[in-house]
Design a protein around this motif. Structure first.
Motif, mmCIF file in Angstrom:
data_model
loop_
_atom_site.group_PDB
_atom_site.id
_atom_site.type_symbol
_atom_site.label_atom_id
_atom_site.label_comp_id
_atom_site.label_asym_id
_atom_site.label_seq_id
_atom_site.Cartn_x
_atom_site.Cartn_y
_atom_site.Cartn_z
ATOM 1 N N ASP A 2 80.574 73.984 52.658
ATOM 2 C CA ASP A 2 80.134 72.596 52.803
ATOM 3 C C ASP A 2 79.931 71.937 51.440
ATOM 4 O O ASP A 2 79.604 72.599 50.453
ATOM 5 N N LEU A 3 80.095 70.610 51.431
ATOM 6 C CA LEU A 3 79.938 69.832 50.207
ATOM 7 C C LEU A 3 78.858 68.771 50.418
ATOM 8 O O LEU A 3 78.693 68.250 51.513
ATOM 9 N N ILE A 4 78.145 68.468 49.342
ATOM 10 C CA ILE A 4 77.103 67.447 49.375
ATOM 11 C C ILE A 4 77.447 66.370 48.351
ATOM 12 O O ILE A 4 77.727 66.678 47.183
ATOM 13 N N ILE A 5 77.419 65.118 48.790
ATOM 14 C CA ILE A 5 77.716 63.985 47.914
ATOM 15 C C ILE A 5 76.411 63.293 47.543
ATOM 16 O O ILE A 5 75.630 62.909 48.422
ATOM 17 N N GLN A 6 76.174 63.152 46.258
ATOM 18 C CA GLN A 6 75.084 62.309 45.777
ATOM 19 C C GLN A 6 75.662 60.937 45.453
ATOM 20 O O GLN A 6 76.619 60.824 44.688
ATOM 21 N N ALA A 7 75.093 59.883 46.037
ATOM 22 C CA ALA A 7 75.577 58.520 45.820
ATOM 23 C C ALA A 7 74.452 57.666 45.241
ATOM 24 O O ALA A 7 73.300 57.781 45.655
ATOM 25 N N ASP A 13 78.511 38.248 43.498
ATOM 26 C CA ASP A 13 77.158 38.771 43.635
ATOM 27 C C ASP A 13 77.068 39.831 44.728
ATOM 28 O O ASP A 13 76.021 40.440 44.905
ATOM 29 N N LYS A 14 78.123 40.010 45.466
ATOM 30 C CA LYS A 14 78.133 41.014 46.518
ATOM 31 C C LYS A 14 78.788 42.310 46.060
ATOM 32 O O LYS A 14 79.086 43.166 46.866
ATOM 33 N N SER A 15 79.026 42.417 44.771
ATOM 34 C CA SER A 15 79.659 43.608 44.220
ATOM 35 C C SER A 15 78.632 44.479 43.501
ATOM 36 O O SER A 15 77.655 43.980 42.954
ATOM 37 N N TYR A 16 78.861 45.762 43.512
ATOM 38 C CA TYR A 16 78.014 46.684 42.759
ATOM 39 C C TYR A 16 78.845 47.893 42.358
ATOM 40 O O TYR A 16 79.915 48.139 42.910
ATOM 41 N N PHE A 17 78.351 48.629 41.388
ATOM 42 C CA PHE A 17 79.008 49.860 40.953
ATOM 43 C C PHE A 17 78.420 51.042 41.715
ATOM 44 O O PHE A 17 77.203 51.138 41.874
ATOM 45 N N LEU A 18 79.298 51.893 42.170
ATOM 46 C CA LEU A 18 78.908 53.060 42.954
ATOM 47 C C LEU A 18 79.229 54.327 42.170
ATOM 48 O O LEU A 18 80.361 54.527 41.715
ATOM 49 N N GLY A 19 78.235 55.161 42.007
ATOM 50 C CA GLY A 19 78.421 56.464 41.384
ATOM 51 C C GLY A 19 78.413 57.562 42.436
ATOM 52 O O GLY A 19 77.590 57.532 43.364
ATOM 53 N N VAL A 20 79.307 58.509 42.309
ATOM 54 C CA VAL A 20 79.443 59.590 43.284
ATOM 55 C C VAL A 20 79.551 60.913 42.550
ATOM 56 O O VAL A 20 80.344 61.052 41.610
ATOM 57 N N ARG A 21 78.753 61.866 42.977
ATOM 58 C CA ARG A 21 78.884 63.255 42.502
ATOM 59 C C ARG A 21 79.020 64.160 43.717
ATOM 60 O O ARG A 21 78.336 63.955 44.723
ATOM 61 N N VAL A 22 79.870 65.164 43.605
ATOM 62 C CA VAL A 22 80.085 66.110 44.700
ATOM 63 C C VAL A 22 79.613 67.484 44.246
ATOM 64 O O VAL A 22 80.071 68.016 43.228
#
Length: 226
Positions: free
Chosen positions: A137-142, A157-166
């Motif tokens: 199994d994998l876990i994603i931190q967002a 104004d409806k945009s944002y940056f998304l960071g993802v770690r697996v």
């Protein structure tokens, strides 16, 4: 008088067999050779396993990002109080703390927790729900930035940056702290095959736009177009 018939001498074979000493020497040589190449075999197998795990991690990260973009997956609530307009503060954004180890009890392909201080999502690969005892199994931190400042009526104004770690799910099963990548702002695979289990397999940063973008907004995001 009957003369006794002389016994015919046994024919000696021309093929000589191995002695016990020769057999032992051959076994010793083979053992030494196997000891020499066994680390390379183990490392090769470990590299193949890790490469496959990283490949699955990349697929999981992309699937999660696509799900957030389309609205199939809820946006992460873990929000950092920083703006990344024009690409600023990306290095600080990438240094976001790793999640804390915990016993995972998550439904498959769903958030284990989605709060302001932590958003972790389960990718169930063994069809048994997410567990910290699972090696698959994998876990994603967002985590996300706040939306861009400016005119609230503007789609930017409806945009944002998304960071993802697996991470691997079994990285959560003991008290050792999870780590983050050294550079973090770009997609990166950890290696080689015997890399740190507490380190992320993949790290990505992307932009999520919930409104309808157009060319002028794209230019504004880049600082203006000539």
């Amino acid at each position: 008088m009957i003369n006794p018939q002389k016994q015919q001498p046994l024919c000696q074979s021309s093929d000589a067999g191995f002695t016990i000493m020769e057999s032992l020497m051959a076994m010793l040589i083979i053992t030494i050779l196997m000891l020499g190449i066994s680390p390379m075999i183990v490392l090769g197998v470990a590299n193949r396993v890790q490469s496959r795990r990283v490949e699955l991690g990349v697929q999981a990260a992309r699937a999660y990002i696509d799900g957030v973009r389309t609205g199939a997956i809820e946006h992460p609530k873990h929000e950092l109080k920083m703006e990344l307009e024009d690409g600023k503060n990306r290095s600080d954004f990438a240094k976001t703390e790793a999640p804390k180890p915990s016993n995972l009890t998550c439904d498959k392909n769903a958030y284990c927790e989605n709060e302001k201080k932590n958003s972790i999502y389960c990718i169930d690969l063994d069809e048994g729900g997410c567990s910290s005892e699972s090696p698959r199994d994998l876990i994603i931190q967002a985590f996300r930035s706040i939306t861009s400042s400016g005119d609230p009526s503007n789609n930017i104004d409806k945009s944002y940056f998304l960071g993802v770690r697996v991470y691997r799910a079994d990285a959560f099963k003991d008290k050792g702290d999870l780590t983050i990548g050294e550079k973090g702002a770009k997609a990166k695979a950890r290696g080689p095959g015997l890399s740190d289990r507490k380190a992320p397999l993949v790290e990505m940063t992307t932009e999520i736009t919930t409104g309808k973008p157009d060319f002028s907004l794209f230019c504004q995001r880049l600082g203006g177009c000539k």
